[in-house]
Motif scaffolding. Structure first.
Motif, short mmCIF file in Angstrom:
data_model
loop_
_atom_site.label_atom_id
_atom_site.label_comp_id
_atom_site.label_asym_id
_atom_site.label_seq_id
_atom_site.Cartn_x
_atom_site.Cartn_y
_atom_site.Cartn_z
N ILE A 104 0.86 -1.19 0.00
CA ILE A 104 0.00 0.00 0.00
C ILE A 104 0.89 1.24 0.00
CG2 ILE A 104 -1.99 -1.09 1.09
CD1 ILE A 104 -1.25 0.21 3.70
N ASP A 105 0.28 2.34 -0.36
CA ASP A 105 0.97 3.62 -0.47
C ASP A 105 1.07 4.27 0.91
OD1 ASP A 105 2.01 6.04 -1.25
OD2 ASP A 105 0.34 6.59 -2.55
N GLY A 106 2.22 4.82 1.22
CA GLY A 106 2.41 5.52 2.49
C GLY A 106 1.54 6.75 2.63
N ASN A 107 1.04 7.29 1.50
CA ASN A 107 0.18 8.47 1.53
C ASN A 107 -1.30 8.13 1.65
OD1 ASN A 107 2.33 10.32 1.31
ND2 ASN A 107 2.44 9.92 -0.87
N MET A 108 -1.60 6.85 1.81
CA MET A 108 -2.99 6.42 1.96
C MET A 108 -3.52 6.84 3.33
SD MET A 108 -4.52 2.54 1.86
CE MET A 108 -4.63 2.33 0.10
N ASN A 109 -4.78 7.24 3.37
CA ASN A 109 -5.45 7.59 4.62
C ASN A 109 -5.52 6.34 5.50
OD1 ASN A 109 -7.83 7.78 6.44
ND2 ASN A 109 -8.04 9.79 5.46
N ILE A 110 -5.35 6.51 6.80
CA ILE A 110 -5.32 5.39 7.74
C ILE A 110 -6.64 4.62 7.74
CG2 ILE A 110 -6.09 6.46 9.90
CD1 ILE A 110 -2.84 4.66 9.78
N PHE A 111 -7.75 5.30 7.48
CA PHE A 111 -9.06 4.63 7.46
C PHE A 111 -9.23 3.78 6.20
CE2 PHE A 111 -9.66 8.45 10.07
CZ PHE A 111 -9.99 7.82 11.27
N ASP A 112 -8.68 4.26 5.09
CA ASP A 112 -8.69 3.45 3.86
C ASP A 112 -7.82 2.21 4.04
OD1 ASP A 112 -10.34 5.32 2.65
OD2 ASP A 112 -8.67 6.43 1.75
N LYS A 121 -7.82 -9.60 4.56
CA LYS A 121 -7.51 -10.57 5.63
C LYS A 121 -5.99 -10.70 5.86
CE LYS A 121 -11.82 -12.14 5.97
NZ LYS A 121 -12.71 -11.26 6.61
N ARG A 122 -5.23 -9.68 5.52
CA ARG A 122 -3.78 -9.68 5.75
C ARG A 122 -3.49 -9.06 7.12
NH1 ARG A 122 -2.40 -12.12 1.56
NH2 ARG A 122 -2.59 -11.40 -0.56
N ARG A 123 -2.31 -9.36 7.66
CA ARG A 123 -1.93 -8.83 8.96
C ARG A 123 -0.96 -7.66 8.83
NH1 ARG A 123 -0.73 -14.02 12.67
NH2 ARG A 123 -0.62 -12.44 14.29
N ARG A 124 -0.33 -7.54 7.66
CA ARG A 124 0.64 -6.48 7.45
C ARG A 124 0.72 -6.15 5.97
NH1 ARG A 124 2.67 -11.14 7.83
NH2 ARG A 124 2.71 -11.21 10.07
N PHE A 125 1.09 -4.90 5.68
CA PHE A 125 1.33 -4.48 4.31
C PHE A 125 2.67 -3.74 4.25
CE2 PHE A 125 -3.37 -4.54 3.91
CZ PHE A 125 -3.48 -5.34 2.78
N PRO A 126 3.56 -4.13 3.36
CA PRO A 126 4.80 -3.37 3.16
C PRO A 126 4.50 -2.07 2.42
CG PRO A 126 4.97 -5.60 2.26
CD PRO A 126 3.54 -5.36 2.60
N ILE A 127 5.33 -1.07 2.64
CA ILE A 127 5.24 0.20 1.93
C ILE A 127 6.54 0.36 1.13
CG2 ILE A 127 5.13 2.70 2.15
CD1 ILE A 127 3.63 0.82 4.91
N ILE A 137 3.12 -1.42 7.60
CA ILE A 137 2.04 -1.09 8.53
C ILE A 137 1.30 -2.38 8.85
CG2 ILE A 137 0.34 -0.48 6.75
CD1 ILE A 137 0.03 1.91 9.22
N SER A 138 0.99 -2.53 10.12
CA SER A 138 0.29 -3.72 10.58
C SER A 138 -1.08 -3.33 11.12
CB SER A 138 1.09 -4.42 11.68
OG SER A 138 1.12 -3.61 12.84
N GLN A 139 -1.89 -4.33 11.37
CA GLN A 139 -3.20 -4.07 11.97
C GLN A 139 -3.02 -3.39 13.32
OE1 GLN A 139 -5.39 -7.76 12.05
NE2 GLN A 139 -5.70 -7.73 9.84
N LYS A 140 -1.99 -3.79 14.06
CA LYS A 140 -1.74 -3.19 15.38
C LYS A 140 -1.42 -1.70 15.25
CE LYS A 140 -0.17 -5.93 18.28
NZ LYS A 140 0.57 -6.93 18.98
N ASP A 141 -0.70 -1.31 14.20
CA ASP A 141 -0.40 0.11 13.97
C ASP A 141 -1.68 0.91 13.73
OD1 ASP A 141 2.39 -0.34 14.15
OD2 ASP A 141 2.50 -0.84 12.02
#
Length: 155
Positions: A104-112, A121-127, A137-141
């Motif tokens: 995902i893009d680092g400029n994406m809104n946190i709600f998106d 259903k992923r637990r983390r996404f690399p930027i 960014i992880s679900q915990k973040d």
């Protein structure tokens, strides 16, 4: 006759424009990464030692080439058990990692980003920026971001 109600001088409240809360504000930048030639046993030890559930796999240029998770390691353990063998020292990250990695893009809104987590259903996404891994960014973040905004508007 007394004063019934006094609120003082009424002034118009000026609403501040809310700035979007971005993934880059909450992503982890100091990542534990893996190399494709690392043995699975070493990955398992790293996951346990650092209390993480997975991490990105990068090449020597810090370019994202895959992701490895506890589940990927569990598959290797299960196969070893099936054949009644110890974990093969030749089982490397390259054989177990997922090569098709959604970022995902680092400029994406946190709600998106939260919606993207729910849909995938992923637990983390690399930027990735300019082909290089810059964070994750992880679900915990996302949950941490929500707690920090508790008193603010959700715009």
């Amino acid at each position: 006759m007394g004063i019934k109600s006094f609120q003082g001088k009424r002034t118009a409240t000026i609403a501040k424009p809310s700035e979007p809360i971005l993934v880059s504000d909450y992503m982890t930048r100091n990542l534990i990464t893996f190399k494709e030639d690392q043995p699975i046993e070493e990955v398992i030890e790293t996951l346990i030692k650092n209390k993480i559930s997975g991490g990105p796999v990068v090449n020597e240029n810090n370019q994202l080439i895959g992701i490895i998770s506890e589940g990927d390691c569990m598959k290797q353990i299960s196969e070893s058990r099936y054949y009644n063998l110890p974990i093969d020292k030749n089982n490397t990250v390259q054989k177990a990692m997922v090569k098709e990695v959604e970022t995902i893009d680092g400029n994406m809104n946190i709600f998106d980003a939260a919606n993207k987590f729910l849909e995938s259903k992923r637990r983390r996404f690399p930027i990735v920026e300019n082909g290089k891994l810059v964070g994750q960014i992880s679900q915990k973040d996302i949950l941490k971001a929500a707690l920090q905004m508790k008193g603010n508007s959700w715009k």
